[in-house]
Design a protein around this motif. Sequence first.
Motif, PDB file in Angstrom:
ATOM      1  N   GLY A  48       0.771  -1.233   0.000  1.00  0.00           N
ATOM      2  CA  GLY A  48       0.000   0.000   0.000  1.00  0.00           C
ATOM      3  C   GLY A  48       0.799   1.277   0.000  1.00  0.00           C
ATOM      4  O   GLY A  48       0.227   2.367   0.096  1.00  0.00           O
ATOM      5  N   GLY A  49       2.137   1.205  -0.091  1.00  0.00           N
ATOM      6  CA  GLY A  49       2.924   2.425  -0.179  1.00  0.00           C
ATOM      7  C   GLY A  49       3.179   3.061   1.170  1.00  0.00           C
ATOM      8  O   GLY A  49       3.353   2.377   2.177  1.00  0.00           O
ATOM      9  N   ARG A  50       3.171   4.395   1.222  1.00  0.00           N
ATOM     10  CA  ARG A  50       3.624   5.128   2.406  1.00  0.00           C
ATOM     11  C   ARG A  50       2.499   5.528   3.350  1.00  0.00           C
ATOM     12  O   ARG A  50       2.714   6.321   4.268  1.00  0.00           O
ATOM     13  CB  ARG A  50       4.410   6.366   1.980  1.00  0.00           C
ATOM     14  N   GLY A  51       1.311   5.006   3.148  1.00  0.00           N
ATOM     15  CA  GLY A  51       0.208   5.331   4.045  1.00  0.00           C
ATOM     16  C   GLY A  51      -0.081   4.201   5.011  1.00  0.00           C
ATOM     17  O   GLY A  51       0.509   3.123   4.927  1.00  0.00           O
ATOM     18  N   PRO A  52      -1.001   4.419   5.946  1.00  0.00           N
ATOM     19  CA  PRO A  52      -1.350   3.383   6.920  1.00  0.00           C
ATOM     20  C   PRO A  52      -2.124   2.239   6.278  1.00  0.00           C
ATOM     21  O   PRO A  52      -2.751   2.405   5.223  1.00  0.00           O
ATOM     22  CB  PRO A  52      -2.238   4.130   7.919  1.00  0.00           C
ATOM     23  N   ILE A  53      -2.066   1.083   6.902  1.00  0.00           N
ATOM     24  CA  ILE A  53      -2.880  -0.069   6.507  1.00  0.00           C
ATOM     25  C   ILE A  53      -3.952  -0.242   7.576  1.00  0.00           C
ATOM     26  O   ILE A  53      -3.637  -0.449   8.754  1.00  0.00           O
ATOM     27  CB  ILE A  53      -2.036  -1.350   6.382  1.00  0.00           C
ATOM     28  N   LEU A  54      -5.210  -0.124   7.181  1.00  0.00           N
ATOM     29  CA  LEU A  54      -6.337  -0.228   8.101  1.00  0.00           C
ATOM     30  C   LEU A  54      -6.948  -1.610   7.935  1.00  0.00           C
ATOM     31  O   LEU A  54      -7.518  -1.919   6.888  1.00  0.00           O
ATOM     32  CB  LEU A  54      -7.355   0.872   7.823  1.00  0.00           C
ATOM     33  N   VAL A  55      -6.814  -2.450   8.948  1.00  0.00           N
ATOM     34  CA  VAL A  55      -7.215  -3.855   8.865  1.00  0.00           C
ATOM     35  C   VAL A  55      -8.346  -4.121   9.844  1.00  0.00           C
ATOM     36  O   VAL A  55      -8.271  -3.700  11.014  1.00  0.00           O
ATOM     37  CB  VAL A  55      -6.029  -4.794   9.184  1.00  0.00           C
ATOM     38  N   GLY A  56      -9.385  -4.823   9.389  1.00  0.00           N
ATOM     39  CA  GLY A  56     -10.434  -5.210  10.317  1.00  0.00           C
ATOM     40  C   GLY A  56     -11.760  -5.431   9.635  1.00  0.00           C
ATOM     41  O   GLY A  56     -11.886  -5.347   8.404  1.00  0.00           O
ATOM     42  N   SER A  57     -12.761  -5.730  10.441  1.00  0.00           N
ATOM     43  CA  SER A  57     -14.122  -5.846   9.954  1.00  0.00           C
ATOM     44  C   SER A  57     -14.590  -4.470   9.469  1.00  0.00           C
ATOM     45  O   SER A  57     -13.947  -3.449   9.757  1.00  0.00           O
ATOM     46  CB  SER A  57     -15.031  -6.331  11.080  1.00  0.00           C
ATOM     47  N   PRO A  58     -15.706  -4.394   8.749  1.00  0.00           N
ATOM     48  CA  PRO A  58     -16.185  -3.079   8.302  1.00  0.00           C
ATOM     49  C   PRO A  58     -16.340  -2.077   9.443  1.00  0.00           C
ATOM     50  O   PRO A  58     -15.968  -0.907   9.298  1.00  0.00           O
ATOM     51  CB  PRO A  58     -17.521  -3.408   7.635  1.00  0.00           C
ATOM     52  N   GLY A  59     -16.855  -2.526  10.572  1.00  0.00           N
ATOM     53  CA  GLY A  59     -17.002  -1.627  11.709  1.00  0.00           C
ATOM     54  C   GLY A  59     -15.665  -1.164  12.256  1.00  0.00           C
ATOM     55  O   GLY A  59     -15.488   0.015  12.596  1.00  0.00           O
ATOM     56  N   GLU A  60     -14.705  -2.074  12.328  1.00  0.00           N
ATOM     57  CA  GLU A  60     -13.378  -1.710  12.832  1.00  0.00           C
ATOM     58  C   GLU A  60     -12.667  -0.753  11.876  1.00  0.00           C
ATOM     59  O   GLU A  60     -12.014   0.204  12.315  1.00  0.00           O
ATOM     60  CB  GLU A  60     -12.539  -2.970  13.041  1.00  0.00           C
ATOM     61  N   VAL A  61     -12.789  -0.993  10.584  1.00  0.00           N
ATOM     62  CA  VAL A  61     -12.176  -0.093   9.607  1.00  0.00           C
ATOM     63  C   VAL A  61     -12.836   1.283   9.665  1.00  0.00           C
ATOM     64  O   VAL A  61     -12.159   2.321   9.624  1.00  0.00           O
ATOM     65  CB  VAL A  61     -12.259  -0.679   8.189  1.00  0.00           C
ATOM     66  N   ALA A  62     -14.155   1.311   9.787  1.00  0.00           N
ATOM     67  CA  ALA A  62     -14.855   2.589   9.895  1.00  0.00           C
ATOM     68  C   ALA A  62     -14.386   3.361  11.125  1.00  0.00           C
ATOM     69  O   ALA A  62     -14.203   4.585  11.069  1.00  0.00           O
ATOM     70  CB  ALA A  62     -16.364   2.363   9.939  1.00  0.00           C
ATOM     71  N   ASP A  63     -14.187   2.665  12.234  1.00  0.00           N
ATOM     72  CA  ASP A  63     -13.666   3.326  13.440  1.00  0.00           C
ATOM     73  C   ASP A  63     -12.307   3.955  13.157  1.00  0.00           C
ATOM     74  O   ASP A  63     -12.034   5.096  13.569  1.00  0.00           O
ATOM     75  CB  ASP A  63     -13.518   2.315  14.583  1.00  0.00           C
ATOM     76  N   GLN A  64     -11.439   3.218  12.473  1.00  0.00           N
ATOM     77  CA  GLN A  64     -10.098   3.724  12.179  1.00  0.00           C
ATOM     78  C   GLN A  64     -10.151   4.920  11.230  1.00  0.00           C
ATOM     79  O   GLN A  64      -9.431   5.920  11.415  1.00  0.00           O
ATOM     80  CB  GLN A  64      -9.239   2.614  11.573  1.00  0.00           C
ATOM     81  N   LEU A  65     -11.003   4.847  10.221  1.00  0.00           N
ATOM     82  CA  LEU A  65     -11.139   5.971   9.289  1.00  0.00           C
ATOM     83  C   LEU A  65     -11.621   7.224  10.015  1.00  0.00           C
ATOM     84  O   LEU A  65     -11.107   8.325   9.783  1.00  0.00           O
ATOM     85  CB  LEU A  65     -12.114   5.601   8.173  1.00  0.00           C
ATOM     86  N   GLU A  66     -12.583   7.058  10.900  1.00  0.00           N
ATOM     87  CA  GLU A  66     -13.088   8.208  11.648  1.00  0.00           C
ATOM     88  C   GLU A  66     -12.004   8.792  12.545  1.00  0.00           C
ATOM     89  O   GLU A  66     -11.869  10.023  12.672  1.00  0.00           O
ATOM     90  CB  GLU A  66     -14.303   7.800  12.481  1.00  0.00           C
ATOM     91  N   THR A  67     -11.208   7.940  13.161  1.00  0.00           N
ATOM     92  CA  THR A  67     -10.124   8.416  14.013  1.00  0.00           C
ATOM     93  C   THR A  67      -9.113   9.226  13.208  1.00  0.00           C
ATOM     94  O   THR A  67      -8.694  10.318  13.605  1.00  0.00           O
ATOM     95  CB  THR A  67      -9.422   7.232  14.706  1.00  0.00           C
TER      96      THR A  67
END
Length: 463
Positions: A365-384
Amino acid sequence: MAKPIRFNAFQMNTVGHQSPGLWTHPRDDSHRYLDADYWVELAQLLEAGRFDAIFLADVLGVYDVYQGSADTALRHAVQAPLNDPLALAPIIAGATRHLGIGVTAALTYEHPYTFARRISTLDHLTRGRIGWNIVTGYLDSAARNLGLQQQLAHDERYDLADEYLDVVYKLWEKSWEDDAVVRDKARGVYADPDKVHPINHEGRHYKVHGIHLCEPSPQRTPFLYQAGASPRGMAFAARHAEATFVSGPSIKVVKRYVDDTRAAVRAAGRDGDALLVYAQALIVTAPTSDEARAKYEDYQRHVNIDAALALLSGWTGVDFSRIPLDATIDYIETEAGRSALASLSAADPSRTWTVREAARFIGLGGRGPILVGSPGEVADQLETWMDQTGVDGFNLAFAISHETMRDVVELVVPELQRRGRYRSNGDSVGATLRHQLTGKGARLPASHHGRQVRIDPPLQSAA
Protein backbone atom coordinates in the motif's frame (compact mmCIF):
# COMPACT_ATOMS: atom_id res chain seq x y z
CA MET A 1 -21.79 17.59 12.60
CA ALA A 2 -18.82 15.45 11.54
CA LYS A 3 -17.73 16.02 7.98
CA PRO A 4 -18.24 13.21 5.47
CA ILE A 5 -15.38 10.89 4.52
CA ARG A 6 -14.29 11.03 0.89
CA PHE A 7 -12.57 8.33 -1.17
CA ASN A 8 -10.40 8.42 -4.28
CA ALA A 9 -9.05 5.22 -5.83
CA PHE A 10 -5.26 5.46 -6.21
CA GLN A 11 -4.40 3.61 -9.41
CA MET A 12 -1.81 3.51 -12.20
CA ASN A 13 -1.89 2.29 -15.80
CA THR A 14 0.48 -0.55 -14.98
CA VAL A 15 0.75 -3.97 -13.33
CA GLY A 16 2.29 -3.07 -9.98
CA HIS A 17 1.55 0.26 -8.33
CA GLN A 18 1.91 0.76 -4.56
CA SER A 19 2.09 -2.91 -3.50
CA PRO A 20 5.25 -4.31 -5.13
CA GLY A 21 5.05 -8.08 -5.51
CA LEU A 22 1.29 -8.41 -4.99
CA TRP A 23 0.71 -8.93 -8.72
CA THR A 24 1.85 -12.53 -8.05
CA HIS A 25 -1.19 -13.18 -5.84
CA PRO A 26 -3.45 -15.76 -7.51
CA ARG A 27 -6.51 -13.51 -7.14
CA ASP A 28 -4.82 -10.37 -8.50
CA ASP A 29 -6.15 -9.16 -11.84
CA SER A 30 -3.79 -6.29 -12.60
CA HIS A 31 -2.17 -8.05 -15.57
CA ARG A 32 -5.40 -7.08 -17.37
CA TYR A 33 -4.45 -3.39 -17.28
CA LEU A 34 -3.97 -3.52 -21.10
CA ASP A 35 -7.67 -4.36 -21.54
CA ALA A 36 -10.19 -1.50 -21.69
CA ASP A 37 -12.75 -3.73 -19.97
CA TYR A 38 -10.49 -3.85 -16.90
CA TRP A 39 -10.82 -0.08 -16.49
CA VAL A 40 -14.53 -0.08 -17.29
CA GLU A 41 -15.14 -2.67 -14.56
CA LEU A 42 -13.11 -0.68 -12.05
CA ALA A 43 -14.72 2.64 -12.94
CA GLN A 44 -18.24 1.26 -12.62
CA LEU A 45 -17.34 -0.32 -9.27
CA LEU A 46 -16.03 3.01 -7.97
CA GLU A 47 -19.07 4.89 -9.22
CA ALA A 48 -21.31 2.40 -7.43
CA GLY A 49 -19.27 3.12 -4.30
CA ARG A 50 -19.75 6.90 -4.66
CA PHE A 51 -16.00 7.57 -4.92
CA ASP A 52 -14.99 11.14 -5.72
CA ALA A 53 -12.55 10.09 -8.41
CA ILE A 54 -10.12 7.58 -9.79
CA PHE A 55 -6.70 9.15 -9.22
CA LEU A 56 -4.18 7.96 -11.82
CA ALA A 57 -0.49 8.21 -10.93
CA ASP A 58 2.28 8.34 -13.51
CA VAL A 59 6.03 8.62 -14.05
CA LEU A 60 8.03 9.08 -17.25
CA GLY A 61 11.04 6.98 -16.33
CA VAL A 62 11.98 3.70 -14.70
CA TYR A 63 13.08 2.94 -11.15
CA ASP A 64 16.76 2.41 -11.84
CA VAL A 65 18.40 3.83 -8.69
CA TYR A 66 18.35 0.47 -6.87
CA GLN A 67 21.52 -1.49 -7.76
CA GLY A 68 22.13 1.10 -10.48
CA SER A 69 19.81 -0.46 -13.05
CA ALA A 70 16.18 -1.04 -14.00
CA ASP A 71 16.54 -4.83 -13.75
CA THR A 72 14.72 -5.19 -10.43
CA ALA A 73 11.89 -2.91 -11.54
CA LEU A 74 11.41 -4.85 -14.77
CA ARG A 75 11.75 -8.26 -13.16
CA HIS A 76 9.17 -7.51 -10.47
CA ALA A 77 6.85 -5.09 -12.33
CA VAL A 78 7.70 -2.07 -10.19
CA GLN A 79 5.58 0.47 -12.10
CA ALA A 80 6.96 -0.98 -15.32
CA PRO A 81 5.77 -1.54 -18.00
CA LEU A 82 3.66 1.61 -17.78
CA ASN A 83 1.07 3.12 -20.13
CA ASP A 84 -0.21 6.67 -20.51
CA PRO A 85 -2.90 7.56 -17.92
CA LEU A 86 -4.55 10.28 -20.03
CA ALA A 87 -5.64 7.74 -22.63
CA LEU A 88 -7.85 6.08 -20.01
CA ALA A 89 -9.97 9.17 -19.39
CA PRO A 90 -12.42 8.77 -22.32
CA ILE A 91 -12.84 5.05 -21.55
CA ILE A 92 -13.65 5.75 -17.89
CA ALA A 93 -15.89 8.70 -18.74
CA GLY A 94 -17.86 6.64 -21.23
CA ALA A 95 -18.55 3.98 -18.61
CA THR A 96 -19.67 6.35 -15.84
CA ARG A 97 -21.75 9.48 -15.25
CA HIS A 98 -20.26 11.10 -12.15
CA LEU A 99 -16.86 9.62 -11.31
CA GLY A 100 -14.06 12.18 -11.45
CA ILE A 101 -10.88 11.34 -13.35
CA GLY A 102 -7.66 12.72 -11.89
CA VAL A 103 -4.68 12.32 -14.20
CA THR A 104 -1.04 12.84 -13.27
CA ALA A 105 1.09 14.72 -15.77
CA ALA A 106 4.66 15.91 -15.19
CA LEU A 107 4.89 19.45 -16.51
CA THR A 108 8.70 19.47 -16.55
CA TYR A 109 8.93 17.57 -19.83
CA GLU A 110 5.95 18.64 -21.94
CA HIS A 111 5.36 22.03 -23.53
CA PRO A 112 2.40 23.84 -21.94
CA TYR A 113 0.79 24.68 -25.28
CA THR A 114 0.25 21.08 -26.37
CA PHE A 115 -0.60 19.98 -22.84
CA ALA A 116 -3.29 22.65 -22.50
CA ARG A 117 -4.98 21.39 -25.66
CA ARG A 118 -4.85 17.78 -24.48
CA ILE A 119 -6.47 18.63 -21.15
CA SER A 120 -9.15 20.81 -22.75
CA THR A 121 -9.98 17.97 -25.11
CA LEU A 122 -10.37 15.57 -22.18
CA ASP A 123 -12.45 18.06 -20.22
CA HIS A 124 -14.82 18.27 -23.20
CA LEU A 125 -14.98 14.49 -23.67
CA THR A 126 -15.61 13.86 -19.97
CA ARG A 127 -18.12 16.73 -19.65
CA GLY A 128 -15.98 18.46 -17.10
CA ARG A 129 -14.81 15.56 -14.94
CA ILE A 130 -11.05 15.96 -15.45
CA GLY A 131 -8.61 16.80 -12.68
CA TRP A 132 -4.88 17.35 -13.06
CA ASN A 133 -2.39 16.10 -10.49
CA ILE A 134 0.43 18.61 -11.02
CA VAL A 135 3.84 17.00 -10.58
CA THR A 136 7.34 18.15 -11.43
CA GLY A 137 8.89 14.64 -11.55
CA TYR A 138 11.55 13.01 -9.41
CA LEU A 139 13.30 10.43 -11.61
CA ASP A 140 16.60 11.21 -13.32
CA SER A 141 15.76 8.40 -15.74
CA ALA A 142 12.80 10.46 -16.98
CA ALA A 143 15.05 13.46 -17.58
CA ARG A 144 17.53 11.33 -19.54
CA ASN A 145 14.70 9.92 -21.64
CA LEU A 146 13.79 13.46 -22.64
CA GLY A 147 17.22 14.76 -23.57
CA LEU A 148 18.62 16.02 -20.26
CA GLN A 149 21.53 14.63 -18.25
CA GLN A 150 19.49 14.82 -15.06
CA GLN A 151 16.40 16.52 -13.75
CA LEU A 152 16.39 20.14 -12.65
CA ALA A 153 17.15 20.86 -9.00
CA HIS A 154 14.17 20.36 -6.68
CA ASP A 155 13.25 24.01 -6.09
CA GLU A 156 14.10 25.01 -9.68
CA ARG A 157 11.49 22.51 -10.88
CA TYR A 158 8.88 24.45 -8.92
CA ASP A 159 10.11 27.78 -10.29
CA LEU A 160 9.57 26.40 -13.80
CA ALA A 161 6.19 25.01 -12.70
CA ASP A 162 4.95 28.42 -11.57
CA GLU A 163 5.57 29.83 -15.04
CA TYR A 164 4.11 26.73 -16.69
CA LEU A 165 0.88 27.23 -14.74
CA ASP A 166 0.73 30.86 -15.77
CA VAL A 167 0.94 29.81 -19.43
CA VAL A 168 -1.83 27.21 -19.21
CA TYR A 169 -4.03 29.54 -17.14
CA LYS A 170 -3.73 32.18 -19.86
CA LEU A 171 -4.69 29.60 -22.49
CA TRP A 172 -7.57 28.07 -20.52
CA GLU A 173 -8.97 31.15 -18.82
CA LYS A 174 -8.09 34.19 -20.95
CA SER A 175 -7.67 33.28 -24.60
CA TRP A 176 -11.37 32.75 -25.35
CA GLU A 177 -14.03 35.00 -23.89
CA ASP A 178 -17.14 33.34 -22.48
CA ASP A 179 -19.28 34.36 -25.45
CA ALA A 180 -16.67 33.87 -28.17
CA VAL A 181 -18.40 30.76 -29.55
CA VAL A 182 -21.68 31.78 -31.23
CA ARG A 183 -22.41 28.82 -33.58
CA ASP A 184 -24.57 31.00 -35.82
CA LYS A 185 -25.46 28.85 -38.81
CA ALA A 186 -27.54 31.56 -40.45
CA ARG A 187 -24.60 33.98 -40.57
CA GLY A 188 -22.02 31.24 -41.05
CA VAL A 189 -20.09 32.34 -37.96
CA TYR A 190 -18.85 29.75 -35.49
CA ALA A 191 -16.61 31.94 -33.32
CA ASP A 192 -16.23 35.71 -33.03
CA PRO A 193 -12.55 36.40 -33.78
CA ASP A 194 -12.69 39.67 -31.82
CA LYS A 195 -13.27 37.60 -28.68
CA VAL A 196 -10.41 35.12 -29.17
CA HIS A 197 -7.06 36.46 -28.02
CA PRO A 198 -3.40 35.47 -28.38
CA ILE A 199 -1.77 35.22 -24.98
CA ASN A 200 1.60 36.80 -25.96
CA HIS A 201 3.49 35.06 -23.17
CA GLU A 202 7.22 35.89 -22.98
CA GLY A 203 8.86 34.31 -19.95
CA ARG A 204 12.11 32.84 -18.72
CA HIS A 205 11.21 29.28 -19.73
CA TYR A 206 8.41 29.61 -22.30
CA LYS A 207 7.37 31.78 -25.20
CA VAL A 208 3.77 31.20 -26.30
CA HIS A 209 2.28 33.89 -28.52
CA GLY A 210 -0.88 32.44 -30.04
CA ILE A 211 -4.43 31.56 -29.11
CA HIS A 212 -5.59 28.42 -27.35
CA LEU A 213 -6.67 25.95 -30.02
CA CYS A 214 -9.67 24.68 -28.04
CA GLU A 215 -12.91 26.45 -27.33
CA PRO A 216 -13.68 26.73 -23.59
CA SER A 217 -14.35 23.38 -21.93
CA PRO A 218 -16.87 22.89 -19.08
CA GLN A 219 -14.31 23.64 -16.35
CA ARG A 220 -11.83 25.56 -18.54
CA THR A 221 -9.08 24.78 -16.02
CA PRO A 222 -9.18 21.16 -14.75
CA PHE A 223 -9.64 20.61 -11.03
CA LEU A 224 -6.12 21.03 -9.61
CA TYR A 225 -4.46 18.41 -7.39
CA GLN A 226 -0.92 18.67 -6.06
CA ALA A 227 1.14 16.42 -3.80
CA GLY A 228 4.35 18.23 -2.84
CA ALA A 229 5.12 18.17 0.90
CA SER A 230 8.48 19.99 0.90
CA PRO A 231 8.43 23.69 1.89
CA ARG A 232 8.71 24.68 -1.79
CA GLY A 233 6.02 22.16 -2.71
CA MET A 234 3.69 23.57 -0.05
CA ALA A 235 4.29 27.09 -1.32
CA PHE A 236 3.35 25.89 -4.81
CA ALA A 237 0.21 24.19 -3.44
CA ALA A 238 -0.71 27.37 -1.58
CA ARG A 239 -0.75 29.25 -4.87
CA HIS A 240 -2.41 26.68 -7.11
CA ALA A 241 -3.90 23.54 -5.53
CA GLU A 242 -7.59 22.91 -4.88
CA ALA A 243 -6.82 19.52 -3.36
CA THR A 244 -3.62 17.95 -2.13
CA PHE A 245 -2.47 14.42 -1.43
CA VAL A 246 -0.30 13.54 1.58
CA SER A 247 1.39 10.30 2.59
CA GLY A 248 2.59 9.31 6.03
CA PRO A 249 2.72 6.22 8.22
CA SER A 250 1.15 7.74 11.34
CA ILE A 251 -1.49 10.19 12.50
CA LYS A 252 1.27 12.42 13.86
CA VAL A 253 3.07 12.66 10.50
CA VAL A 254 -0.09 13.24 8.46
CA LYS A 255 -1.46 15.85 10.89
CA ARG A 256 1.78 17.80 10.60
CA TYR A 257 1.57 17.80 6.81
CA VAL A 258 -2.10 18.84 6.90
CA ASP A 259 -1.51 21.68 9.36
CA ASP A 260 1.56 22.96 7.51
CA THR A 261 -0.19 22.87 4.13
CA ARG A 262 -3.32 24.64 5.35
CA ALA A 263 -1.14 27.27 7.07
CA ALA A 264 0.76 27.87 3.82
CA VAL A 265 -2.53 28.29 1.94
CA ARG A 266 -3.78 30.82 4.50
CA ALA A 267 -0.47 32.70 4.35
CA ALA A 268 -1.03 33.02 0.59
CA GLY A 269 -4.37 34.72 1.23
CA ARG A 270 -6.61 31.77 0.43
CA ASP A 271 -9.05 29.80 2.57
CA GLY A 272 -7.00 26.93 4.00
CA ASP A 273 -10.12 25.06 5.07
CA ALA A 274 -11.38 25.06 1.47
CA LEU A 275 -8.35 23.02 0.37
CA LEU A 276 -9.28 19.34 0.22
CA VAL A 277 -6.62 17.06 1.71
CA TYR A 278 -6.57 13.35 0.93
CA ALA A 279 -4.31 10.97 2.86
CA GLN A 280 -3.02 7.77 1.32
CA ALA A 281 -4.26 4.55 2.96
CA LEU A 282 -4.85 0.87 2.25
CA ILE A 283 -7.94 -0.90 3.57
CA VAL A 284 -7.89 -4.65 4.17
CA THR A 285 -11.33 -5.79 5.26
CA ALA A 286 -13.62 -8.81 5.39
CA PRO A 287 -16.94 -9.60 7.11
CA THR A 288 -15.17 -10.49 10.38
CA SER A 289 -12.05 -9.29 12.13
CA ASP A 290 -10.42 -12.74 11.95
CA GLU A 291 -11.08 -13.01 8.22
CA ALA A 292 -9.61 -9.55 7.65
CA ARG A 293 -6.49 -10.41 9.64
CA ALA A 294 -6.07 -13.65 7.69
CA LYS A 295 -6.40 -11.73 4.42
CA TYR A 296 -3.76 -9.24 5.59
CA GLU A 297 -1.33 -12.04 6.48
CA ASP A 298 -2.00 -13.64 3.09
CA TYR A 299 -1.17 -10.38 1.33
CA GLN A 300 2.01 -9.94 3.37
CA ARG A 301 3.37 -13.24 2.08
CA HIS A 302 3.45 -11.77 -1.44
CA VAL A 303 5.39 -8.60 -0.61
CA ASN A 304 8.73 -8.59 -2.46
CA ILE A 305 11.48 -6.83 -0.47
CA ASP A 306 13.74 -6.18 -3.47
CA ALA A 307 10.81 -4.71 -5.40
CA ALA A 308 9.84 -2.51 -2.45
CA LEU A 309 13.40 -1.23 -2.13
CA ALA A 310 13.53 -0.49 -5.85
CA LEU A 311 10.41 1.62 -5.40
CA LEU A 312 11.75 3.39 -2.31
CA SER A 313 15.11 4.02 -4.01
CA GLY A 314 13.35 5.62 -6.98
CA TRP A 315 11.19 7.80 -4.74
CA THR A 316 14.14 9.05 -2.69
CA GLY A 317 17.15 8.90 -5.02
CA VAL A 318 18.98 6.75 -2.44
CA ASP A 319 20.29 3.32 -3.53
CA PHE A 320 19.12 1.13 -0.67
CA SER A 321 20.99 -1.88 -2.05
CA ARG A 322 24.10 -0.24 -0.56
CA ILE A 323 22.62 -0.03 2.95
CA PRO A 324 22.29 -3.10 5.22
CA LEU A 325 18.69 -4.20 5.79
CA ASP A 326 19.01 -3.75 9.55
CA ALA A 327 20.59 -0.27 9.33
CA THR A 328 18.38 2.66 10.32
CA ILE A 329 17.09 5.15 7.79
CA ASP A 330 18.28 8.70 8.35
CA TYR A 331 16.88 11.65 6.48
CA ILE A 332 19.01 12.67 3.52
CA GLU A 333 18.39 15.71 1.32
CA THR A 334 18.14 14.59 -2.31
CA GLU A 335 16.94 16.14 -5.54
CA ALA A 336 14.36 13.36 -5.96
CA GLY A 337 11.18 13.17 -3.89
CA ARG A 338 12.03 14.68 -0.52
CA SER A 339 8.73 13.86 1.17
CA ALA A 340 9.09 10.08 0.75
CA LEU A 341 12.15 9.80 2.95
CA ALA A 342 11.11 12.58 5.31
CA SER A 343 7.83 10.84 6.13
CA LEU A 344 9.81 7.84 7.39
CA SER A 345 12.37 9.81 9.38
CA ALA A 346 12.48 13.57 9.86
CA ALA A 347 8.71 14.04 10.05
CA ASP A 348 8.51 11.89 13.17
CA PRO A 349 11.85 11.76 15.06
CA SER A 350 10.28 9.57 17.75
CA ARG A 351 10.20 6.64 15.32
CA THR A 352 13.28 5.06 13.75
CA TRP A 353 12.99 2.75 10.77
CA THR A 354 15.37 0.09 9.57
CA VAL A 355 15.67 -0.45 5.84
CA ARG A 356 13.92 -3.82 6.24
CA GLU A 357 11.03 -2.28 8.20
CA ALA A 358 10.60 0.46 5.62
CA ALA A 359 10.54 -2.08 2.79
CA ARG A 360 7.96 -4.24 4.56
CA PHE A 361 5.86 -1.18 5.29
CA ILE A 362 5.77 0.33 1.79
CA GLY A 363 5.50 -3.14 0.25
CA LEU A 364 1.79 -3.16 1.01
CA GLY A 365 0.00 0.00 0.00
CA GLY A 366 2.92 2.43 -0.18
CA ARG A 367 3.62 5.13 2.41
CA GLY A 368 0.21 5.33 4.05
CA PRO A 369 -1.35 3.38 6.92
CA ILE A 370 -2.88 -0.07 6.51
CA LEU A 371 -6.34 -0.23 8.10
CA VAL A 372 -7.22 -3.85 8.86
CA GLY A 373 -10.43 -5.21 10.32
CA SER A 374 -14.12 -5.85 9.95
CA PRO A 375 -16.19 -3.08 8.30
CA GLY A 376 -17.00 -1.63 11.71
CA GLU A 377 -13.38 -1.71 12.83
CA VAL A 378 -12.18 -0.09 9.61
CA ALA A 379 -14.86 2.59 9.89
CA ASP A 380 -13.67 3.33 13.44
CA GLN A 381 -10.10 3.72 12.18
CA LEU A 382 -11.14 5.97 9.29
CA GLU A 383 -13.09 8.21 11.65
CA THR A 384 -10.12 8.42 14.01
CA TRP A 385 -7.76 9.41 11.21
CA MET A 386 -10.24 11.98 9.89
CA ASP A 387 -10.92 13.54 13.26
CA GLN A 388 -7.33 13.58 14.54
CA THR A 389 -5.50 14.68 11.37
CA GLY A 390 -7.96 17.09 9.75
CA VAL A 391 -7.91 15.34 6.36
CA ASP A 392 -11.00 15.39 4.18
CA GLY A 393 -10.68 11.88 2.80
CA PHE A 394 -8.42 9.12 1.60
CA ASN A 395 -6.58 8.16 -1.56
CA LEU A 396 -7.05 4.42 -1.32
CA ALA A 397 -4.26 2.22 -2.64
CA PHE A 398 -4.95 -1.41 -3.41
CA ALA A 399 -3.28 -4.66 -2.45
CA ILE A 400 -4.77 -6.70 -5.27
CA SER A 401 -7.09 -5.63 -8.05
CA HIS A 402 -10.02 -5.39 -8.06
CA GLU A 403 -10.57 -7.23 -4.79
CA THR A 404 -9.40 -4.42 -2.53
CA MET A 405 -11.71 -1.81 -4.03
CA ARG A 406 -14.61 -4.25 -4.17
CA ASP A 407 -14.20 -4.95 -0.44
CA VAL A 408 -14.31 -1.21 0.28
CA VAL A 409 -17.39 -0.63 -1.86
CA GLU A 410 -19.34 -3.65 -0.65
CA LEU A 411 -18.33 -3.68 3.03
CA VAL A 412 -16.94 -0.35 4.25
CA VAL A 413 -19.02 2.16 2.28
CA PRO A 414 -22.38 0.81 3.60
CA GLU A 415 -21.04 0.95 7.16
CA LEU A 416 -19.91 4.56 6.74
CA GLN A 417 -23.25 5.46 5.16
CA ARG A 418 -25.04 3.89 8.13
CA ARG A 419 -23.02 6.17 10.42
CA GLY A 420 -23.78 9.25 8.33
CA ARG A 421 -20.10 9.70 7.43
CA TYR A 422 -20.31 8.98 3.70
CA ARG A 423 -22.31 10.23 0.73
CA SER A 424 -25.57 8.33 0.39
CA ASN A 425 -27.06 7.11 -2.84
CA GLY A 426 -29.71 9.83 -2.66
CA ASP A 427 -27.26 12.73 -2.40
CA SER A 428 -26.94 14.99 -5.42
CA VAL A 429 -23.72 14.95 -7.43
CA GLY A 430 -22.19 17.94 -9.17
CA ALA A 431 -22.16 18.05 -12.95
CA THR A 432 -18.40 18.71 -13.09
CA LEU A 433 -15.60 17.44 -10.89
CA ARG A 434 -15.04 20.91 -9.40
CA HIS A 435 -18.74 21.30 -8.62
CA GLN A 436 -18.85 17.84 -7.11
CA LEU A 437 -15.84 18.46 -4.83
CA THR A 438 -16.48 22.08 -3.84
CA GLY A 439 -20.24 22.43 -4.14
CA LYS A 440 -19.67 25.55 -6.21
CA GLY A 441 -19.40 26.32 -9.90
CA ALA A 442 -17.52 24.61 -12.68
CA ARG A 443 -14.90 27.37 -12.95
CA LEU A 444 -11.93 28.20 -10.77
CA PRO A 445 -12.96 30.65 -8.04
CA ALA A 446 -12.60 34.27 -9.13
CA SER A 447 -10.01 34.80 -6.39
CA HIS A 448 -7.75 31.96 -7.57
CA HIS A 449 -4.44 32.95 -9.13
CA GLY A 450 -5.44 31.21 -12.36
CA ARG A 451 -8.31 33.64 -12.83
CA GLN A 452 -6.09 36.63 -12.03
CA VAL A 453 -3.48 36.17 -14.77
CA ARG A 454 -3.44 38.71 -17.57
CA ILE A 455 -2.47 38.34 -21.20
CA ASP A 456 0.03 40.89 -22.44
CA PRO A 457 -0.22 43.06 -25.55
CA PRO A 458 1.96 41.94 -28.46
CA LEU A 459 5.58 42.98 -28.24
CA GLN A 460 6.35 45.77 -30.68
CA SER A 461 9.08 44.86 -33.12
CA ALA A 462 11.99 47.27 -33.45
CA ALA A 463 11.63 49.72 -36.32
